[in-house]
Design a protein around this motif. Structure first.
Motif, PDB file in Angstrom:
ATOM      1  N   HIS A 252       0.832  -1.197   0.000  1.00 49.51           N
ATOM      2  CA  HIS A 252       0.000   0.000   0.000  1.00 49.51           C
ATOM      3  C   HIS A 252       0.874   1.258   0.000  1.00 49.51           C
ATOM      4  O   HIS A 252       2.034   1.223   0.413  1.00 49.51           O
ATOM      5  CB  HIS A 252      -0.904   0.035   1.238  1.00 49.51           C
ATOM      6  CG  HIS A 252      -1.881  -1.082   1.304  1.00 49.51           C
ATOM      7  ND1 HIS A 252      -1.703  -2.176   2.127  1.00 49.51           N
ATOM      8  CD2 HIS A 252      -3.053  -1.294   0.655  1.00 49.51           C
ATOM      9  CE1 HIS A 252      -2.723  -3.004   1.987  1.00 49.51           C
ATOM     10  NE2 HIS A 252      -3.554  -2.502   1.095  1.00 49.51           N
ATOM     11  N   ILE A 253       0.312   2.367  -0.466  1.00 54.86           N
ATOM     12  CA  ILE A 253       1.012   3.638  -0.362  1.00 54.86           C
ATOM     13  C   ILE A 253       1.089   4.022   1.113  1.00 54.86           C
ATOM     14  O   ILE A 253       0.090   4.004   1.822  1.00 54.86           O
ATOM     15  CB  ILE A 253       0.286   4.744  -1.152  1.00 54.86           C
ATOM     16  CG1 ILE A 253       0.183   4.358  -2.629  1.00 54.86           C
ATOM     17  CG2 ILE A 253       1.027   6.074  -1.012  1.00 54.86           C
ATOM     18  CD1 ILE A 253      -0.696   5.300  -3.437  1.00 54.86           C
ATOM     19  N   LYS A 254       2.265   4.360   1.571  1.00 53.28           N
ATOM     20  CA  LYS A 254       2.454   4.697   2.974  1.00 53.28           C
ATOM     21  C   LYS A 254       1.931   6.106   3.239  1.00 53.28           C
ATOM     22  O   LYS A 254       2.347   7.070   2.589  1.00 53.28           O
ATOM     23  CB  LYS A 254       3.935   4.623   3.349  1.00 53.28           C
ATOM     24  CG  LYS A 254       4.211   4.769   4.834  1.00 53.28           C
ATOM     25  CD  LYS A 254       5.687   4.545   5.125  1.00 53.28           C
ATOM     26  CE  LYS A 254       5.976   4.619   6.618  1.00 53.28           C
ATOM     27  NZ  LYS A 254       7.410   4.375   6.899  1.00 53.28           N
ATOM     28  N   VAL A 255       0.981   6.217   4.173  1.00 50.41           N
ATOM     29  CA  VAL A 255       0.412   7.512   4.539  1.00 50.41           C
ATOM     30  C   VAL A 255       0.380   7.645   6.054  1.00 50.41           C
ATOM     31  O   VAL A 255       0.405   6.650   6.782  1.00 50.41           O
ATOM     32  CB  VAL A 255      -1.020   7.690   3.983  1.00 50.41           C
ATOM     33  CG1 VAL A 255      -1.015   7.740   2.467  1.00 50.41           C
ATOM     34  CG2 VAL A 255      -1.958   6.595   4.495  1.00 50.41           C
ATOM     35  N   ASP A 256       0.299   8.916   6.512  1.00 52.05           N
ATOM     36  CA  ASP A 256       0.104   9.140   7.941  1.00 52.05           C
ATOM     37  C   ASP A 256      -1.390   9.289   8.218  1.00 52.05           C
ATOM     38  O   ASP A 256      -2.226   9.061   7.344  1.00 52.05           O
ATOM     39  CB  ASP A 256       0.909  10.358   8.420  1.00 52.05           C
ATOM     40  CG  ASP A 256       0.448  11.673   7.780  1.00 52.05           C
ATOM     41  OD1 ASP A 256      -0.639  11.703   7.154  1.00 52.05           O
ATOM     42  OD2 ASP A 256       1.175  12.674   7.899  1.00 52.05           O
ATOM     43  N   MET A 257      -1.741   9.681   9.426  1.00 48.17           N
ATOM     44  CA  MET A 257      -3.148   9.767   9.798  1.00 48.17           C
ATOM     45  C   MET A 257      -3.890  10.859   9.031  1.00 48.17           C
ATOM     46  O   MET A 257      -5.120  10.870   8.982  1.00 48.17           O
ATOM     47  CB  MET A 257      -3.279   9.997  11.304  1.00 48.17           C
ATOM     48  CG  MET A 257      -2.840   8.812  12.145  1.00 48.17           C
ATOM     49  SD  MET A 257      -3.100   9.071  13.909  1.00 48.17           S
ATOM     50  CE  MET A 257      -4.886   9.137  13.990  1.00 48.17           C
ATOM     51  N   MET A 258      -3.154  11.777   8.426  1.00 46.51           N
ATOM     52  CA  MET A 258      -3.757  12.846   7.638  1.00 46.51           C
ATOM     53  C   MET A 258      -3.726  12.544   6.145  1.00 46.51           C
ATOM     54  O   MET A 258      -3.941  13.429   5.322  1.00 46.51           O
ATOM     55  CB  MET A 258      -3.047  14.174   7.927  1.00 46.51           C
ATOM     56  CG  MET A 258      -3.132  14.639   9.371  1.00 46.51           C
ATOM     57  SD  MET A 258      -4.824  15.039   9.909  1.00 46.51           S
ATOM     58  CE  MET A 258      -5.240  13.592  10.891  1.00 46.51           C
ATOM     59  N   CYS A 269      -5.601   8.210  -0.727  1.00 45.05           N
ATOM     60  CA  CYS A 269      -6.777   7.798   0.028  1.00 45.05           C
ATOM     61  C   CYS A 269      -7.452   6.621  -0.665  1.00 45.05           C
ATOM     62  O   CYS A 269      -7.243   6.377  -1.856  1.00 45.05           O
ATOM     63  CB  CYS A 269      -7.762   8.962   0.173  1.00 45.05           C
ATOM     64  SG  CYS A 269      -8.156   9.823  -1.368  1.00 45.05           S
ATOM     65  N   GLY A 270      -8.257   5.895   0.112  1.00 46.03           N
ATOM     66  CA  GLY A 270      -8.954   4.745  -0.433  1.00 46.03           C
ATOM     67  C   GLY A 270      -8.141   3.475  -0.383  1.00 46.03           C
ATOM     68  O   GLY A 270      -7.211   3.319   0.429  1.00 46.03           O
ATOM     69  N   ASP A 271      -8.461   2.529  -1.285  1.00 43.59           N
ATOM     70  CA  ASP A 271      -7.851   1.203  -1.271  1.00 43.59           C
ATOM     71  C   ASP A 271      -6.343   1.212  -1.482  1.00 43.59           C
ATOM     72  O   ASP A 271      -5.648   0.295  -1.042  1.00 43.59           O
ATOM     73  CB  ASP A 271      -8.469   0.323  -2.370  1.00 43.59           C
ATOM     74  CG  ASP A 271      -9.932   0.001  -2.119  1.00 43.59           C
ATOM     75  OD1 ASP A 271     -10.417   0.314  -1.020  1.00 43.59           O
ATOM     76  OD2 ASP A 271     -10.571  -0.566  -3.015  1.00 43.59           O
ATOM     77  N   ASN A 272      -5.818   2.225  -2.187  1.00 43.36           N
ATOM     78  CA  ASN A 272      -4.387   2.202  -2.495  1.00 43.36           C
ATOM     79  C   ASN A 272      -3.507   2.402  -1.272  1.00 43.36           C
ATOM     80  O   ASN A 272      -2.308   2.115  -1.311  1.00 43.36           O
ATOM     81  CB  ASN A 272      -4.041   3.239  -3.578  1.00 43.36           C
ATOM     82  CG  ASN A 272      -4.271   4.668  -3.132  1.00 43.36           C
ATOM     83  OD1 ASN A 272      -4.511   4.957  -1.964  1.00 43.36           O
ATOM     84  ND2 ASN A 272      -4.223   5.591  -4.087  1.00 43.36           N
ATOM     85  N   SER A 273      -4.085   2.861  -0.171  1.00 43.09           N
ATOM     86  CA  SER A 273      -3.279   3.203   0.998  1.00 43.09           C
ATOM     87  C   SER A 273      -3.768   2.552   2.288  1.00 43.09           C
ATOM     88  O   SER A 273      -3.375   2.966   3.376  1.00 43.09           O
ATOM     89  CB  SER A 273      -3.243   4.729   1.172  1.00 43.09           C
ATOM     90  OG  SER A 273      -4.544   5.278   1.114  1.00 43.09           O
ATOM     91  N   SER A 274      -4.616   1.539   2.179  1.00 41.34           N
ATOM     92  CA  SER A 274      -5.126   0.870   3.376  1.00 41.34           C
ATOM     93  C   SER A 274      -5.657  -0.518   3.050  1.00 41.34           C
ATOM     94  O   SER A 274      -6.185  -0.741   1.958  1.00 41.34           O
ATOM     95  CB  SER A 274      -6.253   1.691   4.005  1.00 41.34           C
ATOM     96  OG  SER A 274      -6.858   0.995   5.075  1.00 41.34           O
ATOM     97  N   GLY A 286     -11.009   9.873   1.867  1.00 39.20           N
ATOM     98  CA  GLY A 286     -11.058  10.917   0.854  1.00 39.20           C
ATOM     99  C   GLY A 286     -11.408  12.261   1.453  1.00 39.20           C
ATOM    100  O   GLY A 286     -10.820  13.291   1.100  1.00 39.20           O
ATOM    101  N   ASN A 287     -12.349  12.266   2.380  1.00 40.36           N
ATOM    102  CA  ASN A 287     -12.732  13.504   3.053  1.00 40.36           C
ATOM    103  C   ASN A 287     -11.555  14.088   3.826  1.00 40.36           C
ATOM    104  O   ASN A 287     -11.313  15.305   3.800  1.00 40.36           O
ATOM    105  CB  ASN A 287     -13.906  13.234   3.990  1.00 40.36           C
ATOM    106  CG  ASN A 287     -14.361  14.463   4.736  1.00 40.36           C
ATOM    107  OD1 ASN A 287     -13.976  14.678   5.886  1.00 40.36           O
ATOM    108  ND2 ASN A 287     -15.163  15.297   4.098  1.00 40.36           N
ATOM    109  N   ILE A 288     -10.808  13.215   4.512  1.00 40.79           N
ATOM    110  CA  ILE A 288      -9.634  13.677   5.260  1.00 40.79           C
ATOM    111  C   ILE A 288      -8.593  14.259   4.308  1.00 40.79           C
ATOM    112  O   ILE A 288      -8.041  15.343   4.549  1.00 40.79           O
ATOM    113  CB  ILE A 288      -9.029  12.528   6.085  1.00 40.79           C
ATOM    114  CG1 ILE A 288      -9.988  12.103   7.193  1.00 40.79           C
ATOM    115  CG2 ILE A 288      -7.685  12.943   6.685  1.00 40.79           C
ATOM    116  CD1 ILE A 288      -9.584  10.826   7.900  1.00 40.79           C
ATOM    117  N   ALA A 289      -8.316  13.548   3.213  1.00 41.61           N
ATOM    118  CA  ALA A 289      -7.322  14.018   2.253  1.00 41.61           C
ATOM    119  C   ALA A 289      -7.702  15.382   1.691  1.00 41.61           C
ATOM    120  O   ALA A 289      -6.873  16.291   1.590  1.00 41.61           O
ATOM    121  CB  ALA A 289      -7.150  13.001   1.128  1.00 41.61           C
ATOM    122  N   GLY A 290      -8.970  15.545   1.326  1.00 34.69           N
ATOM    123  CA  GLY A 290      -9.413  16.822   0.792  1.00 34.69           C
ATOM    124  C   GLY A 290      -9.264  17.948   1.795  1.00 34.69           C
ATOM    125  O   GLY A 290      -8.792  19.044   1.457  1.00 34.69           O
ATOM    126  N   ALA A 291      -9.654  17.692   3.036  1.00 35.36           N
ATOM    127  CA  ALA A 291      -9.550  18.711   4.074  1.00 35.36           C
ATOM    128  C   ALA A 291      -8.095  19.081   4.351  1.00 35.36           C
ATOM    129  O   ALA A 291      -7.758  20.261   4.548  1.00 35.36           O
ATOM    130  CB  ALA A 291     -10.226  18.217   5.350  1.00 35.36           C
TER     131      ALA A 291
END
Length: 302
Positions: A252-258, A269-274, A286-291
């Motif tokens: 998966h793409i490594k992301v933090d909580m934001m 966001c979505g399936d590519n990172s979780s 997606g909502n978190i990423a947009g914000a």
């Protein structure tokens, strides 16, 4: 008509995660371009579950309603196309589509999804997402009390079986080779009356995606109502790697909580990172990423 201009953000992928990110940004009057080729990974799945207000709805219906709602925000534009290349620039990022168009933006959101690598078993692909399924939370209730197979081995098989055991008393683990379980795990299987079948699966017999029997390499045929299958996956797009985004051990793409990736200005966001594959999770991330993108843009200009 796609305008020739620089965007605040380009969102690659216009399914649930991408549209959710676009809504958050559109409501903040950010100039957004969504690039999507209309090929969601759950296109074959008949119903979506575990999403409040949408439980049991067809995925395509949810997506259509989402597109209609997001399109009302006049700063959001859509491009029906496939993003194939991306790079960092002095001012942000540029994205190239399969048709040769190039677009630029200050920030980038990857909602690109993943691609399942299905085994070369006759009937498997036709049943995938219908009666050969991946998630007890997404599909389990509909197959409660049914004759169920778990097509996996090792820790993954044990984990899925433990969850499915609460939904049905008739479970067989199909390892397609030597079973890879500890003595303690085998004892739990015996305790719950779960049989292990090591003979490789040769075919899934079905009617319009609804399986009836699993055929094994030795010619034996057993009746099943549903089979959970743990299959490998790959990133649906090469762009995350081209940009230098770090991947996890699972792929998966490594992301933090934001939802920030390891590349500044790039969010995923979505399936590519979780590993949490659901419409509800895609919408939430997606909502978190947009914000967070809007917050970053605000910090650069206010």
């Amino acid at each position: 008509m796609i305008s020739e201009k620089d965007y605040d953000t380009i969102i690659i992928g216009g399914s649930y995660a991408g549209l959710s990110a676009a809504m958050a940004l559109g409501r903040s009057l950010r100039n957004i371009l969504i690039i999507d080729n209309g090929n969601p990974c759950n296109a074959q799945t008949p119903h979506s579950h575990n999403f409040l207000t949408q439980d049991g709805e067809k995925p395509a219906v949810i997506a259509k309603k989402a597109w209609e709602q997001v399109s009302k925000y006049h700063t959001v534009e859509f491009l029906n196309g496939l993003a194939v290349d991306g790079k960092q620039t002095a001012d942000g990022f540029s994205i190239v589509t399969q048709s040769g168009e190039t677009f630029s933006a200050k920030k980038l959101i990857l909602a690109t999804g993943i691609s399942d690598t299905l085994p070369d078993i006759k009937g498997f692909a036709e049943c995938w997402g219908i009666s050969v399924i991946h998630c007890p939370y997404c599909h389990g209730y509909e197959f409660r009390g049914k004759n169920t197979g778990i097509m996996a081995n090792g820790e993954r098989a044990f984990h899925i079986t433990s969850l499915v055991n609460n939904l049905t008393d008739t479970i067989s683990v199909l390892t397609s080779g030597n079973a890879d379980f500890s003595a303690e795990q085998m004892e739990k299987f015996r305790k719950h009356g779960i049989q292990i079948i090591e003979t490789p699966v040769a075919e899934i017999e079905h009617e319009n995606g609804h399986l009836s029997h699993v055929v094994f390499a030795d010619g034996r045929k057993l009746a099943f109502d549903a089979v959970y299958a743990a299959v490998p996956f790959s990133q649906h797009s090469d762009i995350p790697v081209l940009l230098g985004c770090e991947l996890t051990e699972q792929g998966h793409i490594k992301v933090d909580m934001m939802q920030k990736t390891t590349i500044d200005g790039v969010y995923a966001c979505g399936d590519n990172s979780s590993m949490m594959r659901s419409v509800a999770w895609a919408v939430a991330t997606g909502n978190i990423a947009g914000a967070m993108v809007n917050s970053a843009l605000t910090g650069e200009t206010f």
